[in-house]
Design a protein around this motif. Structure first.
Motif, PDB file in Angstrom:
ATOM      1  N   ALA A 131      30.562  46.530  51.787  1.00  0.00           N
ATOM      2  CA  ALA A 131      30.835  47.924  51.212  1.00  0.00           C
ATOM      3  C   ALA A 131      32.237  47.982  50.640  1.00  0.00           C
ATOM      4  CB  ALA A 131      30.594  48.901  52.210  1.00  0.00           C
ATOM      5  N   GLY A 132      33.224  47.558  51.552  1.00  0.00           N
ATOM      6  CA  GLY A 132      34.404  47.675  50.996  1.00  0.00           C
ATOM      7  C   GLY A 132      34.714  47.023  49.524  1.00  0.00           C
ATOM      8  N   ILE A 133      34.210  45.523  49.451  1.00  0.00           N
ATOM      9  CA  ILE A 133      34.388  44.641  48.314  1.00  0.00           C
ATOM     10  C   ILE A 133      33.753  45.443  47.104  1.00  0.00           C
ATOM     11  CG2 ILE A 133      33.689  42.682  47.192  1.00  0.00           C
ATOM     12  CD1 ILE A 133      34.246  41.234  50.185  1.00  0.00           C
ATOM     13  N   LYS A 134      32.593  46.197  47.548  1.00  0.00           N
ATOM     14  CA  LYS A 134      31.761  46.780  46.373  1.00  0.00           C
ATOM     15  C   LYS A 134      32.699  48.006  45.829  1.00  0.00           C
ATOM     16  CE  LYS A 134      27.194  48.662  45.235  1.00  0.00           C
ATOM     17  NZ  LYS A 134      25.722  49.211  45.752  1.00  0.00           N
ATOM     18  N   GLU A 135      33.160  48.849  46.579  1.00  0.00           N
ATOM     19  CA  GLU A 135      34.031  49.980  46.295  1.00  0.00           C
ATOM     20  C   GLU A 135      35.079  49.468  45.333  1.00  0.00           C
ATOM     21  OE1 GLU A 135      34.920  52.111  49.692  1.00  0.00           O
ATOM     22  OE2 GLU A 135      33.020  52.946  49.993  1.00  0.00           O
ATOM     23  N   ASP A 136      36.031  48.410  45.779  1.00  0.00           N
ATOM     24  CA  ASP A 136      37.058  47.704  45.110  1.00  0.00           C
ATOM     25  C   ASP A 136      36.637  47.249  43.863  1.00  0.00           C
ATOM     26  OD1 ASP A 136      38.650  48.249  47.430  1.00  0.00           O
ATOM     27  OD2 ASP A 136      38.326  46.375  48.124  1.00  0.00           O
ATOM     28  N   PHE A 137      35.320  46.909  43.831  1.00  0.00           N
ATOM     29  CA  PHE A 137      34.798  46.213  42.346  1.00  0.00           C
ATOM     30  C   PHE A 137      34.705  47.250  41.285  1.00  0.00           C
ATOM     31  CE2 PHE A 137      31.399  44.506  39.469  1.00  0.00           C
ATOM     32  CZ  PHE A 137      32.268  43.760  39.064  1.00  0.00           C
ATOM     33  N   MET A 138      33.970  48.400  41.839  1.00  0.00           N
ATOM     34  CA  MET A 138      33.757  49.429  41.199  1.00  0.00           C
ATOM     35  C   MET A 138      35.051  50.218  40.505  1.00  0.00           C
ATOM     36  SD  MET A 138      30.649  49.358  40.727  1.00  0.00           S
ATOM     37  CE  MET A 138      30.368  51.180  40.024  1.00  0.00           C
ATOM     38  N   LYS A 139      35.988  50.415  41.477  1.00  0.00           N
ATOM     39  CA  LYS A 139      37.451  50.764  41.237  1.00  0.00           C
ATOM     40  C   LYS A 139      38.069  49.980  39.900  1.00  0.00           C
ATOM     41  CE  LYS A 139      38.478  53.249  45.377  1.00  0.00           C
ATOM     42  NZ  LYS A 139      39.306  53.168  46.501  1.00  0.00           N
ATOM     43  N   GLU A 140      37.845  48.693  40.057  1.00  0.00           N
ATOM     44  CA  GLU A 140      38.473  47.595  39.301  1.00  0.00           C
ATOM     45  C   GLU A 140      37.760  47.791  37.937  1.00  0.00           C
ATOM     46  OE1 GLU A 140      38.399  43.851  40.687  1.00  0.00           O
ATOM     47  OE2 GLU A 140      40.119  44.091  42.194  1.00  0.00           O
ATOM     48  N   LEU A 141      36.484  48.100  37.827  1.00  0.00           N
ATOM     49  CA  LEU A 141      35.699  48.228  36.688  1.00  0.00           C
ATOM     50  C   LEU A 141      36.163  49.507  36.042  1.00  0.00           C
ATOM     51  CD1 LEU A 141      32.087  46.904  37.524  1.00  0.00           C
ATOM     52  CD2 LEU A 141      33.533  46.117  35.775  1.00  0.00           C
ATOM     53  N   ASP A 142      36.221  50.524  36.775  1.00  0.00           N
ATOM     54  CA  ASP A 142      36.645  51.979  36.020  1.00  0.00           C
ATOM     55  C   ASP A 142      37.974  51.769  35.595  1.00  0.00           C
ATOM     56  OD1 ASP A 142      34.233  53.080  36.902  1.00  0.00           O
ATOM     57  OD2 ASP A 142      35.084  53.800  38.856  1.00  0.00           O
ATOM     58  N   ALA A 143      38.977  51.053  35.951  1.00  0.00           N
ATOM     59  CA  ALA A 143      40.087  50.909  35.687  1.00  0.00           C
ATOM     60  C   ALA A 143      40.106  50.224  34.309  1.00  0.00           C
ATOM     61  CB  ALA A 143      41.007  50.393  36.717  1.00  0.00           C
ATOM     62  N   ASP A 144      39.604  49.017  34.467  1.00  0.00           N
ATOM     63  CA  ASP A 144      39.404  48.138  33.110  1.00  0.00           C
ATOM     64  C   ASP A 144      38.749  49.105  32.084  1.00  0.00           C
ATOM     65  OD1 ASP A 144      40.268  46.238  34.322  1.00  0.00           O
ATOM     66  OD2 ASP A 144      38.331  45.278  34.965  1.00  0.00           O
ATOM     67  N   GLU A 145      37.659  50.022  32.314  1.00  0.00           N
ATOM     68  CA  GLU A 145      37.128  50.737  31.128  1.00  0.00           C
ATOM     69  C   GLU A 145      38.057  51.679  30.615  1.00  0.00           C
ATOM     70  OE1 GLU A 145      33.765  52.608  32.650  1.00  0.00           O
ATOM     71  OE2 GLU A 145      32.451  50.848  32.624  1.00  0.00           O
ATOM     72  N   LYS A 146      39.036  52.198  31.555  1.00  0.00           N
ATOM     73  CA  LYS A 146      39.981  53.169  31.015  1.00  0.00           C
ATOM     74  C   LYS A 146      41.131  52.620  30.397  1.00  0.00           C
ATOM     75  CE  LYS A 146      39.494  56.420  35.076  1.00  0.00           C
ATOM     76  NZ  LYS A 146      40.269  57.134  36.316  1.00  0.00           N
ATOM     77  N   LYS A 147      41.502  51.463  30.638  1.00  0.00           N
ATOM     78  CA  LYS A 147      42.429  50.728  29.744  1.00  0.00           C
ATOM     79  C   LYS A 147      41.963  50.344  28.376  1.00  0.00           C
ATOM     80  CE  LYS A 147      44.998  48.471  33.701  1.00  0.00           C
ATOM     81  NZ  LYS A 147      45.271  47.242  34.381  1.00  0.00           N
ATOM     82  N   GLN A 148      40.637  49.883  28.494  1.00  0.00           N
ATOM     83  CA  GLN A 148      40.020  49.500  27.228  1.00  0.00           C
ATOM     84  C   GLN A 148      40.019  50.691  26.270  1.00  0.00           C
ATOM     85  OE1 GLN A 148      36.295  47.630  27.964  1.00  0.00           O
ATOM     86  NE2 GLN A 148      37.254  45.912  28.674  1.00  0.00           N
ATOM     87  N   GLN A 149      39.432  52.020  26.817  1.00  0.00           N
ATOM     88  CA  GLN A 149      39.604  53.276  26.165  1.00  0.00           C
ATOM     89  C   GLN A 149      40.887  53.701  25.591  1.00  0.00           C
ATOM     90  OE1 GLN A 149      37.701  56.245  28.403  1.00  0.00           O
ATOM     91  NE2 GLN A 149      35.683  55.239  28.315  1.00  0.00           N
ATOM     92  N   GLU A 150      41.997  53.359  26.393  1.00  0.00           N
ATOM     93  CA  GLU A 150      43.269  53.649  25.816  1.00  0.00           C
ATOM     94  C   GLU A 150      43.853  52.898  24.710  1.00  0.00           C
ATOM     95  OE1 GLU A 150      45.660  53.461  29.340  1.00  0.00           O
ATOM     96  OE2 GLU A 150      44.707  55.503  30.169  1.00  0.00           O
ATOM     97  N   GLN A 151      43.516  51.475  24.945  1.00  0.00           N
ATOM     98  CA  GLN A 151      44.053  50.376  23.885  1.00  0.00           C
ATOM     99  C   GLN A 151      43.287  50.827  22.694  1.00  0.00           C
ATOM    100  OE1 GLN A 151      43.079  46.562  25.568  1.00  0.00           O
ATOM    101  NE2 GLN A 151      44.688  46.739  26.851  1.00  0.00           N
ATOM    102  N   GLN A 152      41.612  51.279  22.670  1.00  0.00           N
ATOM    103  CA  GLN A 152      41.212  51.691  21.291  1.00  0.00           C
ATOM    104  C   GLN A 152      41.808  52.977  20.558  1.00  0.00           C
ATOM    105  OE1 GLN A 152      37.055  52.066  22.359  1.00  0.00           O
ATOM    106  NE2 GLN A 152      36.686  49.886  22.722  1.00  0.00           N
TER     107      GLN A 152
END
Length: 249
Positions: free
Chosen positions: A185-206
């Motif tokens: 469960a902790g790994i899943k939460e960390d993975f989702m947080k990393e995905l959200d952070a990557d999406e935010k970075k991509q949006q900012e770069q665009q």
């Protein structure tokens, strides 16, 4: 040929020898008694033998006060109690065999005292007497049972140890399963947080990539277009012909 023996001269050496031998004998007897008392006062190597006490209590059960006869204990129960006693003896024999080499090496190095070694030797003697007693009791209950009672006890002890190990493994497996679920469960939460952070970075770069292109397009619309009149291609062909005619005139 006869020699005259001076008994008076030999009396003093003989008395010295007798006194010396008597003192040595007295010292040895007192020393042995003292060592025996010290070894008797030492703590036993093993604890109380509960299985032996149960067997002896069942074997010598007496009628209670006020009752004429006590119910006779069945032979099957007595045999089972004796077998459990033999199983406990097997466990103690294994402990003695595993501890003998360690105790002897520590005694040679001087890491332990003689008291521990005396306790160990007394435990060995007690176990030898216990094994003889068990064999005699088994032969008294059933003919030739003393020859195979320890084989059965060894099988029971091995089966008991195997069950204990399996129970430990199962308990450890349940514990590890709970830990893995929490970890998952902790790994899943960390993975989702990393995905959200990557999406935010991509949006900012665009967004940052789109801003310069829009400003450049606006600047190109506002600036005037400059035409170089010095180049030949900039002047029309008709005007050049008129200029040539005027020059001829």
């Amino acid at each position: 040929m006869f020699f005259d023996i001076n008994w008076r001269g030999l009396l003093l050496p003989l008395a010295y020898v007798v006194v010396l031998g008597g003192s040595l004998y007295t010292f040895s007897t007192i020393y042995r008694k003292r060592k025996a008392m010290e070894s008797a006062n030492l703590a036993p190597w093993f604890g109380p033998h509960l299985q032996r006490d149960i067997y002896l209590s069942l074997l010598h059960m007496e009628p209670e006060a006020g009752s004429e006869k006590a119910p006779k204990v069945p032979d099957s129960i007595i045999r089972a109690a004796l077998l459990r006693r033999a199983v406990e003896d097997i466990h103690r024999i294994i402990q003695i065999r595993t501890a003998k080499a360690a105790c002897s090496s520590l005694l040679q190095r001087g890491s332990v005292g003689d008291d521990l070694w005396q306790r160990f030797q007394r435990a060995e003697k007690e176990m030898e007497e216990e094994l003889r007693d068990v064999v005699m009791e088994a032969n008294a209950l059933a003919p030739n049972w003393g020859q195979i009672i320890f084989q059965s006890a060894n099988e029971i002890a091995a089966n008991t140890n195997l069950r204990e190990k399996l129970d430990e493994i199962q308990a450890q497996a349940e514990h590890e399963k709970e830990w893995w679920e929490k970890r998952k469960a902790g790994i899943k939460e960390d993975f989702m947080k990393e995905l959200d952070a990557d999406e935010k970075k991509q949006q900012e770069q665009q967004q940052t990539a789109n801003k310069p292109s829009a400003s450049a397009s606006v600047a190109s619309e506002d600036e005037p277009v400059l035409v170089d009149t010095n180049t030949p291609s900039a002047t029309p062909s008709g005007s050049s012909k008129k200029n040539k005619k005027a020059g001829k005139k």
